[in-house]
Structures are given as structure tokens and as C-alpha cells.
Design a protein around this motif. Structure first.
Motif, mmCIF file in Angstrom:
data_model
loop_
_atom_site.group_PDB
_atom_site.id
_atom_site.type_symbol
_atom_site.label_atom_id
_atom_site.label_comp_id
_atom_site.label_asym_id
_atom_site.label_seq_id
_atom_site.Cartn_x
_atom_site.Cartn_y
_atom_site.Cartn_z
ATOM 1 N N GLY A 77 0.817 -1.205 0.000
ATOM 2 C CA GLY A 77 0.000 0.000 0.000
ATOM 3 C C GLY A 77 0.846 1.248 0.000
ATOM 4 N N LEU A 78 0.184 2.366 0.231
ATOM 5 C CA LEU A 78 0.836 3.670 0.289
ATOM 6 C C LEU A 78 0.933 4.095 1.749
ATOM 7 N N VAL A 79 2.126 4.479 2.155
ATOM 8 C CA VAL A 79 2.342 4.877 3.544
ATOM 9 C C VAL A 79 3.331 6.033 3.583
ATOM 10 N N GLN A 80 3.208 6.870 4.588
ATOM 11 C CA GLN A 80 4.165 7.967 4.751
ATOM 12 C C GLN A 80 5.463 7.454 5.356
ATOM 13 N N ALA A 81 6.537 8.163 5.088
ATOM 14 C CA ALA A 81 7.829 7.816 5.676
ATOM 15 C C ALA A 81 7.702 7.762 7.195
ATOM 16 N N GLY A 82 8.322 6.740 7.778
ATOM 17 C CA GLY A 82 8.213 6.527 9.214
ATOM 18 C C GLY A 82 7.093 5.591 9.609
ATOM 19 N N ARG B 35 9.357 1.872 10.364
ATOM 20 C CA ARG B 35 10.221 3.023 10.036
ATOM 21 C C ARG B 35 10.532 3.035 8.540
ATOM 22 N N LEU B 36 9.504 2.915 7.745
ATOM 23 C CA LEU B 36 9.679 2.849 6.304
ATOM 24 C C LEU B 36 10.269 4.144 5.762
ATOM 25 N N GLU B 37 11.055 3.992 4.724
ATOM 26 C CA GLU B 37 11.740 5.111 4.069
ATOM 27 C C GLU B 37 11.339 5.140 2.595
ATOM 28 N N PRO B 38 11.425 6.309 1.964
ATOM 29 C CA PRO B 38 11.088 6.370 0.528
ATOM 30 C C PRO B 38 11.893 5.369 -0.299
ATOM 31 N N GLU B 39 13.107 5.054 0.142
ATOM 32 C CA GLU B 39 13.951 4.094 -0.585
ATOM 33 C C GLU B 39 13.404 2.668 -0.509
ATOM 34 N N ASP B 40 12.425 2.419 0.349
ATOM 35 C CA ASP B 40 11.805 1.095 0.435
ATOM 36 C C ASP B 40 10.710 0.912 -0.613
ATOM 37 N N THR C 129 3.543 -7.403 -4.571
ATOM 38 C CA THR C 129 2.642 -6.421 -3.967
ATOM 39 C C THR C 129 3.388 -5.096 -3.863
ATOM 40 N N GLN C 130 2.734 -4.030 -4.279
ATOM 41 C CA GLN C 130 3.376 -2.715 -4.375
ATOM 42 C C GLN C 130 3.411 -2.031 -3.016
ATOM 43 N N VAL C 131 4.596 -1.564 -2.651
ATOM 44 C CA VAL C 131 4.771 -0.741 -1.457
ATOM 45 C C VAL C 131 5.284 0.620 -1.908
ATOM 46 N N THR C 132 4.578 1.672 -1.546
ATOM 47 C CA THR C 132 4.985 3.030 -1.897
ATOM 48 C C THR C 132 5.092 3.847 -0.621
ATOM 49 N N VAL C 133 6.278 4.423 -0.401
ATOM 50 C CA VAL C 133 6.526 5.226 0.790
ATOM 51 C C VAL C 133 6.722 6.672 0.352
ATOM 52 N N SER C 134 5.858 7.539 0.806
ATOM 53 C CA SER C 134 5.949 8.954 0.437
ATOM 54 C C SER C 134 6.775 9.718 1.470
ATOM 55 N N SER C 135 7.473 10.720 0.974
ATOM 56 C CA SER C 135 8.348 11.506 1.865
ATOM 57 C C SER C 135 7.595 12.688 2.466
#
Length: 114
Positions: free
Chosen positions: A9-14, A83-88, A108-114
Motif C-alpha cells: 500500500g501507500l504509507v508515509q515515511a516513518g 520506520r519505512l523510508e522512501p527508498e523502500d 505487492t506494491q509498497v509506496t513510501v511517500s516523503s
């Protein structure tokens, strides 16, 4: 043999996400299971693994943030990502080797927004 990954899914950094991988067609408890990921425009890379004896290993970039686990009764593997990072950001795949052949889930798509 089939592997089915879910939980992206889509998650914010951290933030955190938990990926799941459901296996069928194999005696799951006997197999080492792995997570890979493929960032946009890059090669697929190994992320984490867990043996039949529950020994875990991780790529340096995720050590201390990601935790791989398995439930042999449910034939499931998990990847807790904290603690996800945009680089993940990547498509994440589960994997095992069956009769010397790589078996892949659908990703499965993982998107981390900064």
C-alpha cells in the motif's frame, strides 16, 4: 506450487506495513522462504529470508526495521516493515525454491511517500 503476496500500500515515511505471503502446494514447514523487492527502474534484490528452523537473515538496508516471520500451521510468511523510508518503495515478492526452481508470488506494491 503457488505463492500469493498481499498487504502492500501507500504509507508515509516513518510508517509501517505488514506483508503476507500464502503458500500452497508444498510442505511449507520444510522450505526456506524469502522476500525480494524490485524498486522502480532497478534490479530485483533480496530483502530477507527465514529458514525452516526459523533462522532469519536480512539485507543491511533493512536490518533493525524489518522483521520476517512464519506460521507453519497457516502456511504463511510475513514481513513486518517499520520506520519505512522512501527508498523502500518497490514491488515486493515472496519466493521459495522448489525442486531447484525459483517460485515467485505475484508481487505487492509498497509506496513510501516523503
Amino acid at each position: 506450487v503457488q505463492l500469493q503476496a498481499s498487504g502492500g500500500g501507500l504509507v508515509q515515511a516513518g510508517g509501517s506495513l505488514r506483508l503476507s505471503c500464502k503458500a500452497s502446494g508444498i510442505n511449507f514447514k520444510l522450505y526456506t522462504m524469502k522476500w525480494y523487492r524490485q524498486p522502480p527502474g532497478k534490479q530485483r534484490e533480496w530483502v530477507a529470508g527465514i529458514t525452516s528452523g526459523h533462522v532469519t537473515s536480512y539485507v543491511d538496508a533493512v536490518k533493525g526495521r524489518f522483521t520476517v516471520s512464519r506460521d507453519n500451521v497457516r502456511r504463511m510468511m510475513y514481513l513486518q516493515m517499520d520506520r519505512l523510508e522512501p527508498e523502500d518503495t518497490a514491488v515486493y515478492y515472496c519466493n521459495t525454491q522448489y525442486s531447484g526452481t525459483d517460485v515467485w508470488g505475484q508481487g505487492t506494491q509498497v509506496t513510501v511517500s516523503s
